[in-house]
Design an enzyme around this catalytic site. Structure first.
Site, PDB file in Angstrom:
ATOM      1  N   TYR A 290      34.129  25.093 -29.065  1.00  0.00           N
ATOM      2  CA  TYR A 290      34.074  26.229 -29.996  1.00  0.00           C
ATOM      3  C   TYR A 290      33.595  25.776 -31.379  1.00  0.00           C
ATOM      4  O   TYR A 290      32.836  26.481 -32.044  1.00  0.00           O
ATOM      5  CB  TYR A 290      35.442  26.914 -30.096  1.00  0.00           C
ATOM      6  CG  TYR A 290      35.946  27.455 -28.769  1.00  0.00           C
ATOM      7  CD1 TYR A 290      35.064  28.042 -27.864  1.00  0.00           C
ATOM      8  CD2 TYR A 290      37.291  27.368 -28.409  1.00  0.00           C
ATOM      9  CE1 TYR A 290      35.517  28.525 -26.637  1.00  0.00           C
ATOM     10  CE2 TYR A 290      37.736  27.853 -27.187  1.00  0.00           C
ATOM     11  CZ  TYR A 290      36.847  28.426 -26.310  1.00  0.00           C
ATOM     12  OH  TYR A 290      37.290  28.901 -25.104  1.00  0.00           O
TER      13      TYR A 290
HETATM   14  C1  LIG Z   1      36.838  24.524 -22.221  1.00  0.00           C
HETATM   15  C2  LIG Z   1      35.844  24.458 -21.081  1.00  0.00           C
HETATM   16  C3  LIG Z   1      35.593  25.856 -20.540  1.00  0.00           C
HETATM   17  C4  LIG Z   1      34.541  23.896 -21.615  1.00  0.00           C
HETATM   18  O1  LIG Z   1      33.607  23.819 -20.554  1.00  0.00           O
HETATM   19  P1  LIG Z   1      32.685  22.527 -20.407  1.00  0.00           P
HETATM   20  O2  LIG Z   1      31.647  22.832 -19.398  1.00  0.00           O
HETATM   21  O3  LIG Z   1      33.552  21.352 -20.196  1.00  0.00           O
HETATM   22  O4  LIG Z   1      32.052  22.524 -21.881  1.00  0.00           O
HETATM   23  P2  LIG Z   1      30.720  21.855 -22.379  1.00  0.00           P
HETATM   24  O5  LIG Z   1      30.357  20.700 -21.497  1.00  0.00           O
HETATM   25  O6  LIG Z   1      29.720  22.917 -22.587  1.00  0.00           O
HETATM   26  O7  LIG Z   1      31.177  21.378 -23.800  1.00  0.00           O
HETATM   27  C5  LIG Z   1      32.287  20.590 -23.898  1.00  0.00           C
HETATM   28  C6  LIG Z   1      31.923  19.247 -24.465  1.00  0.00           C
HETATM   29  O8  LIG Z   1      30.534  19.113 -24.739  1.00  0.00           O
HETATM   30  C7  LIG Z   1      30.354  18.937 -26.166  1.00  0.00           C
HETATM   31  N1  LIG Z   1      29.146  19.625 -26.575  1.00  0.00           N
HETATM   32  C8  LIG Z   1      28.802  20.898 -26.344  1.00  0.00           C
HETATM   33  N2  LIG Z   1      27.593  21.156 -26.876  1.00  0.00           N
HETATM   34  C9  LIG Z   1      27.192  19.995 -27.470  1.00  0.00           C
HETATM   35  C10 LIG Z   1      26.027  19.614 -28.182  1.00  0.00           C
HETATM   36  N3  LIG Z   1      25.010  20.456 -28.417  1.00  0.00           N
HETATM   37  N4  LIG Z   1      25.951  18.344 -28.622  1.00  0.00           N
HETATM   38  C11 LIG Z   1      26.948  17.470 -28.390  1.00  0.00           C
HETATM   39  N5  LIG Z   1      28.065  17.776 -27.734  1.00  0.00           N
HETATM   40  C12 LIG Z   1      28.180  19.025 -27.272  1.00  0.00           C
HETATM   41  C13 LIG Z   1      31.571  19.535 -26.753  1.00  0.00           C
HETATM   42  O9  LIG Z   1      31.826  19.097 -28.039  1.00  0.00           O
HETATM   43  C14 LIG Z   1      32.588  19.024 -25.773  1.00  0.00           C
HETATM   44  O10 LIG Z   1      32.759  17.626 -25.987  1.00  0.00           O
HETATM   45  P3  LIG Z   1      33.756  16.732 -25.109  1.00  0.00           P
HETATM   46  O11 LIG Z   1      33.330  16.880 -23.677  1.00  0.00           O
HETATM   47  O12 LIG Z   1      33.495  15.361 -25.621  1.00  0.00           O
HETATM   48  O13 LIG Z   1      35.141  17.211 -25.360  1.00  0.00           O
HETATM   49  C15 LIG Z   1      36.325  23.541 -19.927  1.00  0.00           C
HETATM   50  O14 LIG Z   1      36.481  22.240 -20.436  1.00  0.00           O
HETATM   51  C16 LIG Z   1      37.589  24.032 -19.293  1.00  0.00           C
HETATM   52  O15 LIG Z   1      37.534  24.838 -18.346  1.00  0.00           O
HETATM   53  N6  LIG Z   1      38.753  23.557 -19.779  1.00  0.00           N
HETATM   54  C17 LIG Z   1      40.032  23.949 -19.232  1.00  0.00           C
HETATM   55  C18 LIG Z   1      40.287  25.418 -19.374  1.00  0.00           C
HETATM   56  C19 LIG Z   1      40.214  25.875 -20.806  1.00  0.00           C
HETATM   57  O16 LIG Z   1      40.717  25.223 -21.715  1.00  0.00           O
HETATM   58  N7  LIG Z   1      39.580  27.027 -20.997  1.00  0.00           N
HETATM   59  C20 LIG Z   1      39.486  27.618 -22.292  1.00  0.00           C
HETATM   60  C21 LIG Z   1      40.732  28.387 -22.541  1.00  0.00           C
HETATM   61  S1  LIG Z   1      40.586  29.339 -24.014  1.00  0.00           S
END
Ligand SMILES: CC(C)(COP(=O)(O)OP(=O)(O)OC[C@H]1O[C@@H](n2cnc3c(N)ncnc32)[C@H](O)[C@@H]1OP(=O)(O)O)[C@@H](O)C(=O)NCCC(=O)NCCS
Length: 189
Positions: free
Chosen positions: A158
């Site tokens: 986010y």
């Molecule tokens: C939260 C959630 C939906 C995110 O989905 P995801 O596919 O893992 O997310 P993304 O890969 O798009 O982004 C997450 C990571 O990429 C990073 N990222 C995204 N865009 C980026 C960019 N342009 N450059 C660098 N990093 C980036 C984020 O900072 C994050 O970093 P991390 O993996 O080191 O923590 C997933 O992790 C999830 O299902 N979590 C458990 C359930 C949850 O918490 N849901 C939300 C409830 S409100």
């Protein structure tokens, strides 16, 4: 800033209510696994997800892998007075920041209600892509969401997407966990 890796999914698709109803069990299992909730939570949440589908402005986007298994799901709808979440957040924002701030955020917004990526597919850019596709074309002025206070991968995402604090350390009725309510002006750049 390093670019996020390209998502290893076969396709993203916007789902109709019928599409999601026909794959609801799979979506709820994904949700329970992503959130690390107890298994029985899937059944409990089904009526709520089905009711949400009937709300004005409901939109759902999912990601599928090469075997056509759901790898991620996001949905939301237009926030409106009378909805439980709307009333809870409005009360909190009004109490802490005043009526004008509450109006500014909540007069015209899309509530990002659910966003979940299968644990084995997280960190590949799927979550970010789901949000972008979901809010594109909603026509709302803002997007709002609530998430348990971090740090977490959700918070990282986010913040990357420039969501700002609307309410922090907020307690919804009936849930002891502190939540953050985050918001962003649309469209996403
Ligand atoms: C939260 C959630 C939906 C995110 O989905 P995801 O596919 O893992 O997310 P993304 O890969 O798009 O982004 C997450 C990571 O990429 C990073 N990222 C995204 N865009 C980026 C960019 N342009 N450059 C660098 N990093 C980036 C984020 O900072 C994050 O970093 P991390 O993996 O080191 O923590 C997933 O992790 C999830 O299902 N979590 C458990 C359930 C949850 O918490 N849901 C939300 C409830 S409100």
């Amino acid at each position: 800033m390093t670019a996020a890796p390209s998502p290893r999914v076969a396709r993203f698709a916007e789902l109709t209510g019928d599409d999601l109803r026909s794959r609801l069990r799979e979506a709820l299992v994904l949700y329970v696994n992503a959130m690390r909730y107890p298994k029985g939570t899937a059944e409990q949440r089904a009526p709520m997800w089905l009711a949400h589908m009937l709300r004005v402005g409901w939109r759902c986007v999912a990601a599928f892998d090469a075997e056509d298994r759901m790898a991620g799901i996001a949905y939301g709808y237009q926030g409106a007075p009378g909805q439980w979440w709307h009333e809870q957040v409005k009360r909190g924002v009004t109490e802490r920041h005043g009526h004008e701030v509450a109006e500014r955020w909540m007069e015209d917004y899309f509530e990002l209600t659910e966003l979940h990526v299968r644990p084995d597919s997280q960190g590949q850019g799927i979550g970010g892509e789901l949000i972008r596709k979901l809010v594109a074309g909603t026509g709302n002025a803002h997007v709002l969401l609530s998430t348990p206070e971090g740090p977490s991968r959700a918070w990282n995402l986010y913040r990357k997407l420039d969501f700002v604090d609307v309410l922090r350390e907020y307690q919804f009725a009936g849930d002891p966990r502190p939540f953050g309510v985050l918001g962003r002006t649309l469209p996403l750049a």
